[in-house]
Enzyme design. Structure first.
Site, mmCIF file in Angstrom:
data_model
loop_
_atom_site.group_PDB
_atom_site.id
_atom_site.type_symbol
_atom_site.label_atom_id
_atom_site.label_comp_id
_atom_site.label_asym_id
_atom_site.label_seq_id
_atom_site.Cartn_x
_atom_site.Cartn_y
_atom_site.Cartn_z
ATOM 1 N N ASP A 471 -16.953 15.504 -1.560
ATOM 2 C CA ASP A 471 -16.461 16.487 -2.529
ATOM 3 C C ASP A 471 -15.052 16.952 -2.160
ATOM 4 O OD1 ASP A 471 -16.544 18.191 -4.691
ATOM 5 O OD2 ASP A 471 -18.436 19.138 -4.135
ATOM 6 N N ASP A 538 -19.442 18.877 -13.419
ATOM 7 C CA ASP A 538 -20.505 19.815 -13.065
ATOM 8 C C ASP A 538 -21.281 20.216 -14.314
ATOM 9 O OD1 ASP A 538 -19.944 19.779 -10.412
ATOM 10 O OD2 ASP A 538 -18.807 21.658 -10.384
HETATM 11 C C1 GLA Z 1 -18.852 21.241 -6.366
HETATM 12 C C2 GLA Z 1 -19.571 20.014 -6.899
HETATM 13 C C3 GLA Z 1 -21.024 20.307 -7.130
HETATM 14 C C4 GLA Z 1 -21.669 20.798 -5.848
HETATM 15 C C5 GLA Z 1 -20.899 22.008 -5.336
HETATM 16 C C6 GLA Z 1 -21.395 22.420 -3.964
HETATM 17 O O1 GLA Z 1 -18.768 22.211 -7.345
HETATM 18 O O2 GLA Z 1 -18.956 19.558 -8.069
HETATM 19 O O3 GLA Z 1 -21.700 19.179 -7.591
HETATM 20 O O4 GLA Z 1 -21.682 19.772 -4.893
HETATM 21 O O5 GLA Z 1 -19.511 21.718 -5.215
HETATM 22 O O6 GLA Z 1 -20.656 23.470 -3.444
#
Ligand code: GLA
Length: 786
Positions: A471, A538
């Protein structure tokens, strides 16, 4: 194949050709980019004005630079369109004009240093060496033809042959002038939660620019874009598609000249970029890729999808099915524990899932997003047996184990930051500006690269990890680094990231890497060279995902688009959507689940078991079949079809964002790419509608003493649901070309299991299977539905 004749070069694919020409002045012209042509036709395809017009400048060969269709241009030498290169020489001169010197043809690709590119088996490269007309600066224009996919890669190499440094202020990877009128531009725009929305706009005289300045390819505008002629649809019309194999700040511009030629260029964003090229040094640009077709947007997607599946994603994952994940994030956020994770893994396994992904929250100090990033030791309270015991137990359950990491960032509240505040990118004279309470690490520093590589490799070597979610949750700011000038930082950061990914995943090719950046903030070809799949957004609301996945599908194959079924109402939109719709839309990419499975009703659990079984039955087709979008549906509906290459098998999605109008609307299932001469069995994927969807309407059919919203009815709803949309019929491909009528949608006048109880946000999948020869071709055979 690349061939050369009388100063003309032709790069010929299966259905395309690019023709280049060195003109009398030594400039490289783009004579033709489009359908296949003979080299002998080239002089007739070349635009060559006989006379100068009005205020135009004329060179000593009698040519008019502003009126040529070029494959590369200069600055300050009579071409007044946007230049692809800006250079400052040590005496402050900035005119540049590169003229042909020599060329070479290479088998495969032309090796490049430190930047990802398309793999080159069966490819050929044409390197045209150009020299600056007055200064010791060389330019190589590198064209790589991937003939089977009809894709051409373009990049440049600048070599300082002089004694003095030169400063590069702008270096595009590609530039070309295309004749034509009335082009439109398609690009993918958005922000967090609303990534990759396709936008179509008409171009006019002047420049249209798309660019990112966030340090990443960004959720604001994807590096991919397309030019299309008037009247283009999914299967008709001339389209030019472009993309960049790069994950940082990008720039593309289309300039319609007063003469109605279109100058297209793409490369690293020149804003905030300034690169000093010292004596003897070489600068290499990222590789841009392009394709063209007269088969509309569908033809462009076909070329790009085949190119990405074959030449971009890591070889180890090229023809390999991706597992169905259950991810902990939307199920429990950072409040993870060994007990709750094992429970989720077991529930997931029982429902057909194959991989438990432990998302954020597993390391020390990570109670929220305010602390802990940068540290890699597990939280002993949450995971008393450590990751080792958890991973082993997950594997004992028969599930694979995957882990989330965010290695490029650091929270000020972390042991790493306390020990090495200098590792973070921040300007010494300013208060750092934070994003999600974190700073980016200065990846250009070798000690930072080593730290990340050691930490992540340490996890991979110690634990049975088969998947990593990588990420990156903030944009870049406060450009300062002790290792390089500010104007080089953003590009050097990306080069360093590629080096880090090489060092980790080059030595662990069997680990499935999924890229993520607050969802789809870094969905680009550079990332796909390392990661076969990317978390698209997301936003997992299926109605939003219809647009996001459709947008991405123009340029990226569904094998790269990670899609999860989550809970309803949705955490970001509050939209209540049916479970079948959430699955049907997610099944158009790499399927996973991301919700608390323990809260599901028995009837939903059964439905999910059937979903994963269906997905596994059709997995290779769904992940790697040919993807088609329908362009004949009204705005409130969407239709995608995924077909096997031989067109004997398919899965079709019909979905609606909302019910257009009440009344006798009808819908047709239409698959215009199917083989008209085969006979097919078409079936709906069985799905059920929850009783709760009917609310008080149930009172019409319940005994008078029961209310639609009463506890007994709610309990019954956890165990039973209504079949909907049943459909089965044998027919020829011709009927599917025309479009077959689906059973009616619910209109409030009764129930039949064939009725589609869709209402707002309804969707269904249909399977198409060719029948063995001789079966199903009976003249006049009726549709089972009638
Ligand atoms: C980001 C990612 C999510 C998740 C969160 C965790 O927002 O896009 O899918 O992994 O971080 O903090």
């Amino acid at each position: 194949m690349i061939d050369v004749q009388d100063g003309y070069f032709r790069l010929a694919g299966r259905e395309t050709a690019m023709v280049l020409h060195v003109n009398e002045s030594g400039r490289l012209e783009m004579v033709h980019y489009g359908g296949p042509v003979a080299l002998s036709d080239a002089p007739f395809l070349r635009f060559h004005p006989l006379l100068t017009y009005g205020t135009e400048l004329e060179d000593d060969q009698g040519n008019f630079p502003d009126h040529e269709t070029l494959a590369w241009s200069g600055l300050g030498r009579g071409d007044f369109r946007e230049p692809p290169l800006e250079v400052h020489f040590s005496d402050s001169a900035f005119t540049n004009e590169f003229l042909y010197d020599s060329h070479e043809i290479l088998e495969g690709t032309c090796p490049m240093k430190g930047l990802p590119s398309g793999r080159g088996e069966g490819a050929q490269s044409l390197v045209i060496h150009m020299k600056e007309a007055a200064r010791p600066l060389d330019l190589d224009l590198v064209f790589t033809l991937f003939p089977d996919e009809d894709v051409i890669g373009r990049r440049v190499r600048l070599i300082n042959r002089g004694e003095e440094p030169v400063v590069l202020d702008k270096v595009m990877s590609t530039m070309m002038d295309l004749p034509g009128r009335d082009y439109g531009l398609l690009n993918l725009t958005g922000t967090w939660n609303r990534e990759a929305h396709p936008v179509f706009r008409k171009l006019d005289v002047g420049r249209t620019v798309q660019a990112s300045l966030t340090g990443a390819s960004s959720n604001r505008v994807n590096p991919a874009f397309a030019l299309y002629e008037k009247g283009t649809g999914e299967d008709r019309g001339r389209v030019y598609g472009f993309n960049l194999i790069y994950s940082g700040n990008h720039y593309a511009s289309v300039e319609e000249s007063p003469h109605h030629f279109y100058r297209v260029q793409a490369g690293i964003n020149p804003e905030g970029f300034s690169w000093t090229l010292r004596a003897g040094e070489t600068f290499e640009s990222p590789q841009a890729v392009m394709t063209t077709t007269d088969r509309g947007f569908g033809g462009m997607s076909d070329h790009f999808h085949r190119f990405i599946n074959k030449r971009i994603i890591p070889e180890a994952w090229q023809d390999r099915d991706r597992p169905i994940a259950i991810n902990s994030w939307e199920a429990m956020g950072p409040r993870v524990s060994e007990g709750s994770l094992l429970k989720l893994a077991k529930e997931g396994r029982d429902l057909g899932m194959e991989l438990l992904v432990l998302d954020d929250g597993w390391f020390q100090g990570r109670e929220s997003d305010t602390a802990g990033l940068g540290d890699y030791s597990e939280d002993a309270k949450k995971l008393p047996g450590g990751l080792d015991r958890l991973a082993r137990k997950v594997r004992d359950l028969g599930m694979d184990f995957g882990l989330w990491v965010e290695p490029e960032s650091v929270n000020p509240d972390s042991d790493l930051y306390r020990a090495h505040p200098d590792y973070a990118i921040q300007s010494p004279d300013r208060t750092p500006i934070l994003g999600r309470h974190q700073l980016l690490l200065d990846l250009t520093r070798t000690e930072v690269q080593d730290y990340i590589v050691d930490q992540v490799n340490g996890l991979l070597d110690r634990l049975p990890i088969s998947y990593i979610k990588w990420d990156m949750n903030r944009h870049m700011a406060d450009f300062f680094s002790p290792t390089c000038p500010a104007g080089e930082l953003a590009h050097r950061y990306i080069l360093s990231l590629y080096r880090i990914l090489d060092r980790i995943f080059g030595t662990h090719p069997q680990v499935l890497l999924e890229m993520c950046s607050s969802g789809g903030n870094r969905f680009d070809l550079g990332m796909l060279v390392y990661a076969p799949q990317i978390w698209a957004s997301d936003d997992t609301d299926p109605v939003e995902r219809l647009t996001i996945q459709k947008g991405l599908s123009y340029f990226y194959p569904q094998s790269t688009i990670s899609c999860h079924v989550s809970a309803a109402p949705h955490s970001q939109t509050l939209r209540q959507t049916p479970l079948p719709t959430r699955f049907n839309v997610a099944a158009m990419g790499v399927l996973g689940y991301e919700l608390d499975l323990g809260r599901l009703s028995p009837v939903d659990k059964k439905a999910i078991q059937a979903q994963t079984a269906f997905y596994k039955d059709h997995r290779s087709l769904l992940q790697r079949g040919t993807f088609h979008r329908r362009d004949d549906l009204p705005d409130h509906q969407e239709g995608f079809a995924i077909l096997s290459p031989d067109r004997r098998e398919g899965v079709v999605l019909m979905a609606q964002r909302h019910l257009d109008h009440a009344g006798p609307a009808y819908d047709r299932l239409k698959v215009s790419q199917i083989d008209p001469d085969l006979s097919y069995m078409v079936r709906s994927r069985p799905q059920k509608c929850q009783l709760a969807r009917f609310g008080h309407l149930l009172n019409y059919v319940l005994p008078p003493y029961l209310k639609g919203d009463s506890l007994p009815v709610a309990i019954a709803g956890r165990h039973m649901a209504l079949d909907e949309g049943e459909f089965e019929g044998r027919m020829t491909g011709r009927a599917l070309h025309e479009g077959i009528f689906l059973p009616d949608q619910f209109k409030g006048s009764g129930y039949d299991k064939k009725l589609r109880l869709w209402g707002d946000y309804g969707a269904q999948l249909y399977t198409i299977q060719a029948l063995p020869e001789g079966e199903g071709e009976v003249e006049g055979e009726s549709n089972d539905n009638e």
